[in-house]
Scaffold this active site. Structure first.
Site, PDB file in Angstrom:
ATOM      1  N   HIS A 178       0.813  -1.221   0.000  1.00  0.00           N
ATOM      2  CA  HIS A 178       0.000   0.000   0.000  1.00  0.00           C
ATOM      3  C   HIS A 178       0.849   1.273   0.000  1.00  0.00           C
ATOM      4  O   HIS A 178       0.363   2.336  -0.335  1.00  0.00           O
ATOM      5  CB  HIS A 178      -1.025   0.003   1.136  1.00  0.00           C
ATOM      6  N   LYS A 182       0.336   5.493  -2.323  1.00  0.00           N
ATOM      7  CA  LYS A 182       0.261   6.839  -1.737  1.00  0.00           C
ATOM      8  C   LYS A 182       0.516   7.902  -2.796  1.00  0.00           C
ATOM      9  O   LYS A 182       1.365   7.734  -3.667  1.00  0.00           O
ATOM     10  CB  LYS A 182       1.273   6.972  -0.587  1.00  0.00           C
ATOM     11  N   HIS A 240       8.171  -2.475   2.097  1.00  0.00           N
ATOM     12  CA  HIS A 240       7.837  -1.054   1.948  1.00  0.00           C
ATOM     13  C   HIS A 240       9.065  -0.166   1.717  1.00  0.00           C
ATOM     14  O   HIS A 240       9.121   0.620   0.781  1.00  0.00           O
ATOM     15  CB  HIS A 240       7.109  -0.535   3.188  1.00  0.00           C
ATOM     16  N   LYS A 331       8.961   0.652  15.858  1.00  0.00           N
ATOM     17  CA  LYS A 331       7.719   0.820  16.616  1.00  0.00           C
ATOM     18  C   LYS A 331       8.014   1.642  17.864  1.00  0.00           C
ATOM     19  O   LYS A 331       9.142   1.675  18.346  1.00  0.00           O
ATOM     20  CB  LYS A 331       7.196  -0.548  17.059  1.00  0.00           C
TER      21      LYS A 331
END
Ligand code: NAD
Length: 484
Positions: A178, A182, A240, A331
């Protein structure tokens, strides 16, 4: 300002895993938004297919709840939601068994695009592909969309590719990343290939280094045991960040055509050098702020899986030899921010006596929040008092440029699903690309596993482990601040 919406062809889209988290949060609300925008033709159908025993009305209720929860209130139009739900159906199906397949077949219509979204665990991809064929539901024009993770190493990615290839040609397979959907990511290609401005400078001679950052504030609580089997390298870098690196580093394709673009991306991945152990920093977030640390969240006090990784890589080709690419993702960091920053070299000679305040030109491409681009330029500080320099941003935030229309920019999933219906694979990963990325990642992972390396702890809300700062300091460079 936002371009006209061109409706796609009518379609039947089956969402395997239609009751799952991804379908509820992204796929179904995204389809509603495309319907609202007039891009999904009225004679299209969406069929949820999952294990739950539901009927059409039960699934429509679930879809209505997902829209209520995940679509902004100002986009919730009662009449449009009703019209959308009228196009939604459901079949209870067992991917591994026989139940539901005849019912699904009877729902499919002739003369519309058939697409099948595999929003289920990859272990089911083979079963779904096989049954779509054995029941005569998929034909040579059908498309399948597969979600990440696409394998956990080269061997498993090859096995997945092989199982899909038994029933589908490569031109029918849409592997979603995904990040590629963008707006800014596509704009990166426009900026590079539709302007003459940057291309002459787009090489090691003029670019000092590139930083790619994908920072998250959330931890892995609630899905720690699952995450622990992958870690930041497998979960983020191999797919990604690698895709972003490719778009920056690739040569101009001869045409904006799916295979031309993907051929050039593949060449970049193949030109990546092996990463040296000293150029990799891995981390695990510690407990803090009333929250547990990574080791508690993954429920394994001995886990060596990383929730953070920073690494330096080199691309061995004429364009990039000598320009390092620094990648980092993690994270529980300070802010949620994704950006690519391209730092240019110093001018060869300064004509100004007082170069105080001088900084490099940096092109910053922000993916989130506030998609947009920023070019940091040097100008003269206004006012009298001689020639003093200052750095100012030339800002191209989409929200400012497009005004109220910025609201209408489709989210990455929406755009990508419409591309599937259009049959445009440009923004999807090809099988050989995925395999090449694993071929690069596998020895890196095998290296730290063989050495028994332990990730370094880092404070929650920080910008990562200390050693990651050193990775840059050693080279006389600095990470950009992680700012949301
Ligand atoms: P989930 O566990 O919430 O949902 C799984 C779905 O699969 C459910 O609808 C379930 O009914 C269905 N299912 C499971 N076994 C089945 C079977 N034997 N037959 C038919 N249906 C079956 O999972 P999710 O979070 O929605 O993720 C789906 C896929 O998308 C996974 O591959 C995941 O890795 C990927 N993904 C998810 C996200 C996310 O944000 N959730 C993000 C990226 C990728």
């Amino acid at each position: 300002m936002v371009s006209r919406v061109i409706p796609v062809d009518p379609f039947d889209l089956v969402i395997f895993g239609g009751t799952g988290d991804l379908a509820r949060r992204k796929i179904l609300p995204g389809l509603y938004r495309r319907f609202l925008a007039g891009q999904m033709p009225a004679d299209s159908r969406i069929i949820g297919a999952a294990r739950a025993e539901l009927d059409d009305a039960g699934f429509q209720k679930m879809v209505a709840e997902a829209i209520a929860e995940f679509v902004p209130a100002e986009r919730q139009d009662k009449a449009a939601i009703k019209a959308f739900l009228d196009r939604v159906g459901y079949v209870s199906i067992d991917a591994k068994g026989t139940g539901g397949w005849d019912a699904l077949k009877s729902r499919m219509r002739e003369n519309v695009v058939r697409a099948f979204y595999f929003s289920v665990a990859p272990a089911l991809f083979g079963d779904l592909a096989e049954r779509l064929h054995s029941h005569g539901i998929a034909d040579a024009w059908s498309r399948i969309v597969v979600e990440k993770p696409f394998g956990r190493d080269l061997a498993s990615a090859k096995a997945l590719n092989a199982v899909l290839a038994e029933h589908f040609d490569e031109h029918q397979i849409y592997r979603i990343d995904h990040y590629l959907g963008k707006e800014t990511v596509q704009n990166l290609m426009a900026v590079r290939f539709a302007n003459i401005l940057f291309e002459p400078l787009w090489k090691a001679e003029y670019i000092d280094h590139v930083q790619i950052t994908v920072a998250e504030t959330v931890g892995v609580e609630g899905r720690g045991a699952y995450y622990d089997k992958s870690g930041a390298m497998r979960d983020m870098v191999q797919n990604h960040l690698m895709q972003l690196l490719c778009l920056i580093a690739m040569e101009p394709p001869y045409h904006f055509d799916p295979d031309a673009v993907r051929d050039e991306k593949l060449k970049v991945i193949r030109a990546l050098d092996a990463v040296k152990p000293e150029d990799i920093v891995r981390g695990q977030y510690l407990a803090g702020g009333g929250q547990g640390g990574y080791l508690e969240h993954c429920e394994d006090p001995n886990s060596r899986t990383e929730s953070y990784i920073a690494l330096k890589c080199h691309i061995s080709n004429w364009r990039w030899k000598g320009t390092p690419f620094y990648l980092r993702t993690g994270k529980r960091l300070r802010s949620r921010a994704s950006e690519i920053a391209i730092t240019f070299k110093e001018p060869p000679h300064s004509i100004f006596d007082d170069a105080k305040g001088w900084r490099e030109n940096v092109l910053v491409i922000r993916l989130q929040p506030n998609e947009g681009m920023n070019l940091m330029m040097m100008i003269k500080e206004p006012g009298p008092g001689g020639m003093r320099l200052m750095q100012v941003p030339l800002d191209m935030s989409f929200a400012d440029a497009l005004g109220a229309d910025a609201e209408d920019i489709p989210d990455a999933y929406e755009r990508l699903i419409m591309d599937v219906i259009r049959g445009n694979q440009t923004l999807f990963m090809r099988g050989d690309e995925v395999e090449a990325a694993w071929a690069w990642a596998d020895p890196i992972i095998a290296g730290w596993e063989a050495r028994g390396d332990r990730p370094q702890g880092y404070d929650p809300g920080s910008s990562g482990p200390e050693d990651a700062l050193m990775l840059m300091h050693r080279d006389g460079r600095r990470w950009r601040e992680i700012k949301g």
